[in-house]
Design a protein around this motif. Structure first.
Motif, PDB file in Angstrom:
ATOM      1  N   THR A   3      22.676   4.640  75.568  1.00  0.00           N
ATOM      2  CA  THR A   3      23.575   5.597  76.199  1.00  0.00           C
ATOM      3  C   THR A   3      23.058   5.948  77.586  1.00  0.00           C
ATOM      4  O   THR A   3      23.826   6.065  78.534  1.00  0.00           O
ATOM      5  N   TYR A   4      21.750   6.089  77.733  1.00  0.00           N
ATOM      6  CA  TYR A   4      21.168   6.438  79.025  1.00  0.00           C
ATOM      7  C   TYR A   4      21.523   5.401  80.077  1.00  0.00           C
ATOM      8  O   TYR A   4      21.933   5.746  81.178  1.00  0.00           O
ATOM      9  N   CYS A   6      23.993   3.282  80.158  1.00  0.00           N
ATOM     10  CA  CYS A   6      25.416   3.352  80.458  1.00  0.00           C
ATOM     11  C   CYS A   6      25.715   4.564  81.335  1.00  0.00           C
ATOM     12  O   CYS A   6      26.484   4.486  82.283  1.00  0.00           O
ATOM     13  N   LYS A   7      25.100   5.685  81.044  1.00  0.00           N
ATOM     14  CA  LYS A   7      25.325   6.890  81.839  1.00  0.00           C
ATOM     15  C   LYS A   7      24.854   6.684  83.271  1.00  0.00           C
ATOM     16  O   LYS A   7      25.522   7.094  84.215  1.00  0.00           O
ATOM     17  N   CYS A  44      31.925  -2.758  75.935  1.00  0.00           N
ATOM     18  CA  CYS A  44      30.632  -2.200  76.358  1.00  0.00           C
ATOM     19  C   CYS A  44      29.546  -3.260  76.207  1.00  0.00           C
ATOM     20  O   CYS A  44      28.755  -3.488  77.124  1.00  0.00           O
ATOM     21  N   ASP A  96      28.953  11.173  80.643  1.00  0.00           N
ATOM     22  CA  ASP A  96      28.842  11.618  79.249  1.00  0.00           C
ATOM     23  C   ASP A  96      29.906  10.967  78.376  1.00  0.00           C
ATOM     24  O   ASP A  96      29.613  10.474  77.289  1.00  0.00           O
ATOM     25  N   GLY A  99      29.314   7.120  78.084  1.00  0.00           N
ATOM     26  CA  GLY A  99      28.119   6.891  77.270  1.00  0.00           C
ATOM     27  C   GLY A  99      28.362   7.194  75.808  1.00  0.00           C
ATOM     28  O   GLY A  99      27.955   6.423  74.931  1.00  0.00           O
ATOM     29  N   CYS A 102      30.769   4.453  74.257  1.00  0.00           N
ATOM     30  CA  CYS A 102      30.055   3.182  74.076  1.00  0.00           C
ATOM     31  C   CYS A 102      29.022   3.287  72.963  1.00  0.00           C
ATOM     32  O   CYS A 102      28.817   2.327  72.217  1.00  0.00           O
TER      33      CYS A 102
END
Length: 125
Positions: A3-4, A6-7, A44, A96, A99, A102
């Motif tokens: 997630t990080y 992607c963010k 993603c 947010d 992320g 995904c």
């Protein structure tokens, strides 16, 4: 995909398209839509599989999807008079949402995620 990561990418992509005139916005709509056809199928996971070693290319793809989504809505964010705080809020919310989506479904279409997120933010701002 984390997630990080992607963010980080989505924040950079959004900054590129909301805070300065992006190259996609300087091109004819037909050219943008034509180029987008080649990436709208990416999820993603496949975005990272295809461009994971080239962060600039991933940002270009995400930025292209943002530009297409904005164009489809007839919106030019560069003409809005957003405060730095509003820009920061939009960037954080965009990152947010993308992320989170995904992380929940890495096989979701990135163009759909970007479009949904842009639609939410357009409604809010």
């Amino acid at each position: 995909m984390t997630t990080y990561r992607c963010k980080t990418l989505t924040v950079a992509g959004l900054v590129m398209h909301l805070c300065s005139p992006a190259s996609a916005q300087d091109r004819p709509t037909e050219e943008i839509l034509s180029e987008a056809q080649g990436v709208l199928h990416l999820t993603c996971n496949t975005l990272f599989e295809t461009y994971g070693n080239n962060e600039d290319a991933m940002l270009d793809v995400i930025g292209l999807m943002v530009a297409v989504s904005l164009n489809n809505r007839g919106i030019d964010f560069t003409t809005l008079d957003l405060t730095p705080q509003e820009k920061d809020e939009i960037q954080a919310e965009f990152a947010d949402q993308i992320g989170d989506i995904c992380a929940e479904d890495a096989d979701a279409l990135m163009a759909g995620i970007v479009d949904h997120t842009v639609a939410d933010l357009v409604t809010y701002y």
